[in-house]
Write an enzyme that holds these catalytic residues in place. Sequence first.
Site, PDB file in Angstrom:
ATOM      1  N   THR A  77      12.742  74.656  76.441  1.00  0.00           N
ATOM      2  CA  THR A  77      11.797  75.357  75.570  1.00  0.00           C
ATOM      3  C   THR A  77      11.980  76.871  75.560  1.00  0.00           C
ATOM      4  OG1 THR A  77      10.150  75.444  77.350  1.00  0.00           O
ATOM      5  CG2 THR A  77      10.056  73.553  75.835  1.00  0.00           C
ATOM      6  N   SER A 114       7.938  71.453  67.388  1.00  0.00           N
ATOM      7  CA  SER A 114       7.470  72.812  67.643  1.00  0.00           C
ATOM      8  C   SER A 114       7.208  73.557  66.349  1.00  0.00           C
ATOM      9  CB  SER A 114       8.524  73.580  68.454  1.00  0.00           C
ATOM     10  OG  SER A 114       8.196  74.948  68.555  1.00  0.00           O
ATOM     11  N   TYR A 141      16.473  77.289  69.704  1.00  0.00           N
ATOM     12  CA  TYR A 141      15.434  76.338  70.122  1.00  0.00           C
ATOM     13  C   TYR A 141      14.761  75.713  68.911  1.00  0.00           C
ATOM     14  CZ  TYR A 141      10.785  74.754  71.417  1.00  0.00           C
ATOM     15  OH  TYR A 141       9.636  74.009  71.533  1.00  0.00           O
ATOM     16  N   LYS A 178       6.341  78.917  84.235  1.00  0.00           N
ATOM     17  CA  LYS A 178       7.124  79.148  83.029  1.00  0.00           C
ATOM     18  C   LYS A 178       7.691  80.568  82.893  1.00  0.00           C
ATOM     19  CE  LYS A 178       5.825  77.328  79.103  1.00  0.00           C
ATOM     20  NZ  LYS A 178       7.002  76.466  78.815  1.00  0.00           N
TER      21      LYS A 178
END
Length: 321
Positions: A77, A114, A141, A178
């Site tokens: 991601t 997404s 991405y 993250k």
Amino acid sequence: MIVVTGAAGFIASCLVTRLNAANFNDIVVVDNFAVERKLVNLKGKRLRAYVDRNEFFDWLAEHHEEVEFIFHLGARTDTTEQSREVFDLLNLNYSKQMWQACCQYQLPLVYASSAATYGSGTLGYSDDDVLLPLLRPLNPYGESKNDFDNWAVTQAEKPFFWAGLKFFNVYGPNEYHKGRMASVIFHAFEQIRNTSSMTLFRSHNPDYADGEQKRDFVYVKDVVEVCYFLMHHRQHSGIYNLGTGEARTFLDLTLNTFDALGRTADIHFKDTPEDIRDTYQYFTQADMSKLRSIGYDRPFTRLEDGIQDYVQNYLVPGAYM
């Protein structure tokens, strides 16, 4: 059994919590478990088995008759990653293999897409299939997610139920690992706690003042409720937006984070880093009519309420969902 890929990550681990809360305890979690910083997200969860992502399809061939549902939320991601080979491997080809396995074994599938597929948003934010081939994502991405969406809708053979979810800007507990890719709320909390101030990216678009860039921020608890709904309502396959339907500014977000911490707002601006400046989205807002049309009628959490819950009940105590 219910399979959840990317299970040690942010959204998927929160989904596991939601499933456990509904007494679904035969959960098979799939991930790269060598990334130890994520494993705390699964601590205390009631699980059936851990399966390495590279071994999953062999495992599924042996156990598919026991599997009831697959949530494929695992993906690379990082929107700053430029290696298309990485995204082809982990996002596109792995997802194709998952799709084909679900067709072969007649398993229902929900997978993560997404809002990055929408690129600069020049075509709007409708999840109508006719727009899919026209979308132009701004980074590899987003391209990998859009490539799979386009591939999926053109397949002659499909799982008997499937749904792709275009996640907008998700925030909430379990994103501690993250780093740069964590939500702006997480970074705001860290900066405000440590320096009593917050620095936002300056606008490089004359249509937006500094801090007035807008995104559709959606609380992870709402995201997992939609996933849970789709597990129980399998009549309408397709690709669905998953946001709130309301864009809010980064100033809104930051001021609410100061408020949740009981601090006086002190906001500064810096130039957007050059490696993401040309691919920066200044506005996103999900068209939620398609999901609403299939019966999902729960209200989405207001940004003010989501930030208050996230900060007070998770970030301040360092708690996990």
